[in-house]
Design a protein around this motif. Structure first.
Motif, PDB file in Angstrom:
ATOM      1  N   LEU A   1       0.790  -1.373   0.132  1.00  6.57           N
ATOM      2  CA  LEU A   1       0.095   0.044   0.063  1.00  6.57           C
ATOM      3  C   LEU A   1       0.748   1.385   0.113  1.00  6.57           C
ATOM      4  CD1 LEU A   1      -2.819  -0.885   2.245  1.00  6.57           C
ATOM      5  CD2 LEU A   1      -3.093  -0.594   0.224  1.00  6.57           C
ATOM      6  N   ASP A   2       2.077   1.112   0.793  1.00  7.62           N
ATOM      7  CA  ASP A   2       2.741   2.244   0.820  1.00  7.62           C
ATOM      8  C   ASP A   2       3.599   2.613  -0.444  1.00  7.62           C
ATOM      9  OD1 ASP A   2       1.758   2.840   3.295  1.00  7.62           O
ATOM     10  OD2 ASP A   2       3.353   1.799   4.642  1.00  7.62           O
ATOM     11  N   SER A   3       3.957   1.609  -1.091  1.00  8.35           N
ATOM     12  CA  SER A   3       4.767   1.715  -2.250  1.00  8.35           C
ATOM     13  C   SER A   3       3.948   1.831  -3.551  1.00  8.35           C
ATOM     14  CB  SER A   3       5.880   0.582  -2.404  1.00  8.35           C
ATOM     15  OG  SER A   3       6.475   0.431  -1.096  1.00  8.35           O
ATOM     16  N   PRO A   4       3.973   2.807  -4.229  1.00  3.79           N
ATOM     17  CA  PRO A   4       3.234   3.062  -5.525  1.00  3.79           C
ATOM     18  C   PRO A   4       3.662   1.967  -6.600  1.00  3.79           C
ATOM     19  CG  PRO A   4       3.893   5.253  -4.923  1.00  3.79           C
ATOM     20  CD  PRO A   4       4.602   4.314  -3.878  1.00  3.79           C
ATOM     21  N   ASP A   5       4.761   1.592  -6.748  1.00  6.43           N
ATOM     22  CA  ASP A   5       5.277   0.499  -7.491  1.00  6.43           C
ATOM     23  C   ASP A   5       4.821  -0.900  -7.332  1.00  6.43           C
ATOM     24  OD1 ASP A   5       7.036   0.318  -5.570  1.00  6.43           O
ATOM     25  OD2 ASP A   5       8.876   0.031  -6.646  1.00  6.43           O
ATOM     26  N   LYS A   6       4.282  -0.829  -6.173  1.00  2.00           N
ATOM     27  CA  LYS A   6       3.571  -2.344  -5.506  1.00  2.00           C
ATOM     28  C   LYS A   6       2.093  -2.079  -5.333  1.00  2.00           C
ATOM     29  CE  LYS A   6       7.831  -3.801  -3.382  1.00  2.00           C
ATOM     30  NZ  LYS A   6       8.508  -4.219  -2.178  1.00  2.00           N
ATOM     31  N   HIS A   7       1.686  -1.258  -5.786  1.00  2.00           N
ATOM     32  CA  HIS A   7       0.166  -1.312  -5.706  1.00  2.00           C
ATOM     33  C   HIS A   7      -0.599  -2.216  -6.493  1.00  2.00           C
ATOM     34  CE1 HIS A   7      -0.171   3.367  -4.535  1.00  2.00           C
ATOM     35  NE2 HIS A   7       0.309   2.378  -3.307  1.00  2.00           N
ATOM     36  N   TRP A   8       0.162  -2.630  -7.421  1.00  2.61           N
ATOM     37  CA  TRP A   8      -0.619  -3.678  -8.481  1.00  2.61           C
ATOM     38  C   TRP A   8      -0.610  -5.080  -7.842  1.00  2.61           C
ATOM     39  CZ3 TRP A   8       2.165  -8.037 -10.016  1.00  2.61           C
ATOM     40  CH2 TRP A   8       3.690  -7.838  -9.565  1.00  2.61           C
ATOM     41  N   LYS A   9       0.236  -5.171  -6.968  1.00  2.00           N
ATOM     42  CA  LYS A   9       0.052  -6.493  -6.038  1.00  2.00           C
ATOM     43  C   LYS A   9      -0.946  -6.585  -5.062  1.00  2.00           C
ATOM     44  CE  LYS A   9       4.983  -7.942  -6.178  1.00  2.00           C
ATOM     45  NZ  LYS A   9       6.219  -8.375  -5.243  1.00  2.00           N
ATOM     46  N   PHE A  10      -1.519  -5.227  -4.754  1.00  2.00           N
ATOM     47  CA  PHE A  10      -2.356  -5.219  -3.655  1.00  2.00           C
ATOM     48  C   PHE A  10      -4.039  -5.726  -4.195  1.00  2.00           C
ATOM     49  CE2 PHE A  10      -5.475  -3.415  -0.725  1.00  2.00           C
ATOM     50  CZ  PHE A  10      -4.925  -3.914   0.378  1.00  2.00           C
ATOM     51  N   ASP A  11      -4.520  -6.749  -3.510  1.00  2.00           N
ATOM     52  CA  ASP A  11      -5.676  -6.917  -3.868  1.00  2.00           C
ATOM     53  C   ASP A  11      -6.682  -6.885  -2.336  1.00  2.00           C
ATOM     54  OD1 ASP A  11      -8.198  -8.145  -4.180  1.00  2.00           O
ATOM     55  OD2 ASP A  11      -7.465  -9.929  -5.280  1.00  2.00           O
ATOM     56  N   PRO A  12      -7.681  -5.772  -2.813  1.00  2.00           N
ATOM     57  CA  PRO A  12      -8.638  -5.965  -1.333  1.00  2.00           C
ATOM     58  C   PRO A  12      -8.990  -7.123  -0.768  1.00  2.00           C
ATOM     59  CG  PRO A  12      -9.054  -4.105  -3.245  1.00  2.00           C
ATOM     60  CD  PRO A  12      -8.346  -5.279  -3.648  1.00  2.00           C
ATOM     61  N   HIS A  13      -9.171  -7.954  -1.314  1.00  2.00           N
ATOM     62  CA  HIS A  13      -9.715  -9.605  -0.964  1.00  2.00           C
ATOM     63  C   HIS A  13      -8.607 -10.046  -0.057  1.00  2.00           C
ATOM     64  CE1 HIS A  13     -10.639 -13.572  -1.219  1.00  2.00           C
ATOM     65  NE2 HIS A  13     -11.761 -13.344  -1.272  1.00  2.00           N
ATOM     66  N   ASP A  14      -7.358  -9.630  -0.368  1.00  2.00           N
ATOM     67  CA  ASP A  14      -6.521 -10.045   0.714  1.00  2.00           C
ATOM     68  C   ASP A  14      -6.948  -9.715   2.273  1.00  2.00           C
ATOM     69  OD1 ASP A  14      -5.221 -10.920  -1.548  1.00  2.00           O
ATOM     70  OD2 ASP A  14      -3.527  -9.343  -1.258  1.00  2.00           O
ATOM     71  N   LEU A  15      -7.422  -8.668   2.301  1.00  2.00           N
ATOM     72  CA  LEU A  15      -7.903  -8.289   3.633  1.00  2.00           C
ATOM     73  C   LEU A  15      -8.980  -9.107   4.423  1.00  2.00           C
ATOM     74  CD1 LEU A  15      -7.744  -4.315   3.484  1.00  2.00           C
ATOM     75  CD2 LEU A  15      -5.944  -5.895   4.170  1.00  2.00           C
ATOM     76  N   LYS A  16      -9.849  -9.578   3.243  1.00  2.00           N
ATOM     77  CA  LYS A  16     -10.919 -10.477   3.742  1.00  2.00           C
ATOM     78  C   LYS A  16     -10.355 -11.768   4.301  1.00  2.00           C
ATOM     79  CE  LYS A  16     -15.388 -12.633   2.136  1.00  2.00           C
ATOM     80  NZ  LYS A  16     -15.967 -12.863   0.774  1.00  2.00           N
ATOM     81  N   ALA A  17      -9.446 -12.069   3.458  1.00  2.00           N
ATOM     82  CA  ALA A  17      -8.894 -13.580   3.878  1.00  2.00           C
ATOM     83  C   ALA A  17      -7.819 -13.475   5.087  1.00  2.00           C
ATOM     84  CB  ALA A  17      -7.842 -13.765   2.751  1.00  2.00           C
ATOM     85  N   ARG A  18      -7.336 -12.243   5.351  1.00  2.00           N
ATOM     86  CA  ARG A  18      -6.474 -12.028   6.594  1.00  2.00           C
ATOM     87  C   ARG A  18      -7.582 -12.087   7.763  1.00  2.00           C
ATOM     88  NH1 ARG A  18      -1.914  -9.910   8.804  1.00  2.00           N
ATOM     89  NH2 ARG A  18      -2.114  -8.563  10.508  1.00  2.00           N
ATOM     90  N   ALA A  19      -8.686 -11.547   7.684  1.00  2.00           N
ATOM     91  CA  ALA A  19      -9.681 -11.601   8.757  1.00  2.00           C
ATOM     92  C   ALA A  19     -10.026 -13.056   8.966  1.00  2.00           C
ATOM     93  CB  ALA A  19     -10.927 -10.545   8.336  1.00  2.00           C
ATOM     94  N   ALA A  20      -9.932 -13.798   8.139  1.00  2.00           N
ATOM     95  CA  ALA A  20     -10.338 -15.334   8.476  1.00  2.00           C
ATOM     96  C   ALA A  20      -9.238 -16.120   8.552  1.00  2.00           C
ATOM     97  CB  ALA A  20     -11.312 -15.733   7.155  1.00  2.00           C
ATOM     98  N   TRP A  21      -8.061 -15.521   9.143  1.00  2.00           N
ATOM     99  CA  TRP A  21      -6.842 -16.214   9.394  1.00  2.00           C
ATOM    100  C   TRP A  21      -7.100 -17.672  10.007  1.00  2.00           C
ATOM    101  CZ3 TRP A  21      -1.729 -14.363   8.230  1.00  2.00           C
ATOM    102  CH2 TRP A  21      -0.895 -15.079   8.745  1.00  2.00           C
ATOM    103  N   ASP A  22      -7.780 -17.600  11.328  1.00  2.00           N
ATOM    104  CA  ASP A  22      -7.910 -18.990  12.062  1.00  2.00           C
ATOM    105  C   ASP A  22      -8.795 -19.979  11.017  1.00  2.00           C
ATOM    106  OD1 ASP A  22      -6.415 -17.808  13.980  1.00  2.00           O
ATOM    107  OD2 ASP A  22      -8.242 -17.272  15.058  1.00  2.00           O
ATOM    108  N   ASP A  23      -9.612 -19.435  10.178  1.00  2.00           N
ATOM    109  CA  ASP A  23     -10.442 -20.464   9.601  1.00  2.00           C
ATOM    110  C   ASP A  23      -9.439 -21.083   8.599  1.00  2.00           C
ATOM    111  OD1 ASP A  23     -12.515 -20.014  11.038  1.00  2.00           O
ATOM    112  OD2 ASP A  23     -13.373 -18.249   9.243  1.00  2.00           O
ATOM    113  N   PHE A  24      -8.658 -20.506   7.805  1.00  2.00           N
ATOM    114  CA  PHE A  24      -7.757 -20.768   6.950  1.00  2.00           C
ATOM    115  C   PHE A  24      -6.776 -21.876   7.474  1.00  2.00           C
ATOM    116  CE2 PHE A  24      -9.337 -17.241   4.142  1.00  2.00           C
ATOM    117  CZ  PHE A  24      -9.238 -17.927   2.901  1.00  2.00           C
ATOM    118  N   THR A  25      -6.161 -21.446   8.807  1.00  2.00           N
ATOM    119  CA  THR A  25      -5.470 -22.359   9.378  1.00  2.00           C
ATOM    120  C   THR A  25      -6.261 -23.568   9.447  1.00  2.00           C
ATOM    121  OG1 THR A  25      -4.530 -20.447  10.457  1.00  2.00           O
ATOM    122  CG2 THR A  25      -4.015 -22.553  11.492  1.00  2.00           C
ATOM    123  N   SER A  26      -7.249 -23.560   9.932  1.00  2.00           N
ATOM    124  CA  SER A  26      -7.958 -25.028  10.164  1.00  2.00           C
ATOM    125  C   SER A  26      -7.943 -25.909   9.208  1.00  2.00           C
ATOM    126  CB  SER A  26      -9.221 -24.624  10.788  1.00  2.00           C
ATOM    127  OG  SER A  26      -9.859 -25.904  11.043  1.00  2.00           O
TER     128      SER A  26
END
Length: 267
Positions: free
Chosen positions: A183-208
């Protein structure tokens, strides 16, 4: 350092809490980085034997949470392979055509033929992981996929394909840092996907679900390795070491020379 310490064996070995994401195997960064070029060179030598022999193949599967380093591993480790005999495939969400077939249909025709190496950035395991966590499919549809995957990998092994599966194990804090960097590096914005935050919120579920995948699909013929991924240099070193060991154990041989070559002189 024992490479088998990172291999999933039994239900106890499938617990991610038993592996430290910042593990360094007792090595200093300078040691690992000094050894890596030799490992990559050895990888390419062994790949040449695989290519020449044309009897067996190698399939590398990379799984991991967002920002765990799948792309980086392909660049810095799998990049040591000769592109002539290497195929890299990144699997995204299945499209309409792929959804109209069984879930392994889109996977099978990317499996490497004899003499080749294939690298999967994500894989058929997404078709268990995502539908389970996000509740996209009923349990009676997803549950049999564990058995289907295990039998599919048995088929590949019987056909001469060696399957190695790597889970890049990143900590929650390190993932936060890497996502923030995108998010902080303009040349890396293309790598950021808002869906990543949804997956991060489900960290424990993915672990299981991942732990279920490990215990139910790791086998002698298609093992899972849990790769500490907080330290990129150790991640690269460990994956390279495992690949080299596996290729060496395949006892690859160059084909025998055609008869009558002895004493031949090119004019």
């Amino acid at each position: 350092m024992d490479l088998d310490d990172y291999r999933v064996r039994g239900a106890g070995g499938a617990k991610l809490s038993g592996y430290e994401p910042d593990d360094n195997g007792g090595l200093e960064r300078s040691e690992a980085e000094a050894e890596l070029p030799g490992l990559l060179s050895r990888m390419q030598d062994l790949q040449e034997r695989l290519y020449a022999e044309r009897k067996r193949s190698l399939l590398l599967i990379l799984q991991g949470r967002d920002a765990s380093g799948k792309d980086g591993t392909i660049k810095h480790v799998a990049g040591g392979f000769n592109p002539l005999g290497t195929h890299v495939m990144a699997f995204k969400a299945p499209n309409e055509l792929e959804r109209s077939h069984d879930f392994l249909w889109r996977i099978h025709h990317h499996v490497p033929p004899a003499g080749q190496v294939a690298i999967f950035n994500r894989s058929h395991y997404e078709d268990i992981l995502v539908p389970t966590v996000e509740k996209l499919l009923p349990k009676h549809v997803v549950e049999p996929r564990y058995d289907h995957v295990r039998r599919f990998e048995e088929l590949l092994h019987d056909a001469g394909t060696c399957v190695l599966k790597f889970f890049l194990h990143i900590s929650r804090d390190e993932q936060r840092k890497r996502l923030q960097e995108r998010l902080d590096s303009p040349d890396k914005h293309w790598k950021f996907d808002p869906h990543d935050l949804k997956a991060r919120a489900a960290w424990d579920d993915f672990t299981s679900v991942y732990q279920q995948i490990f215990v139910r699909t790791s086998s002698d013929d298609a093992p899972w390795y849990i790769i500490p991924a907080d330290r990129k240099w150790f991640r690269n070193y460990l994956v390279a070491r495992i690949i080299v060991r596996t290729l060496e154990r395949m006892d690859l041989e160059y084909p025998k020379s055609p008869p009558g070559l002895a004493g031949t002189t090119i004019v």
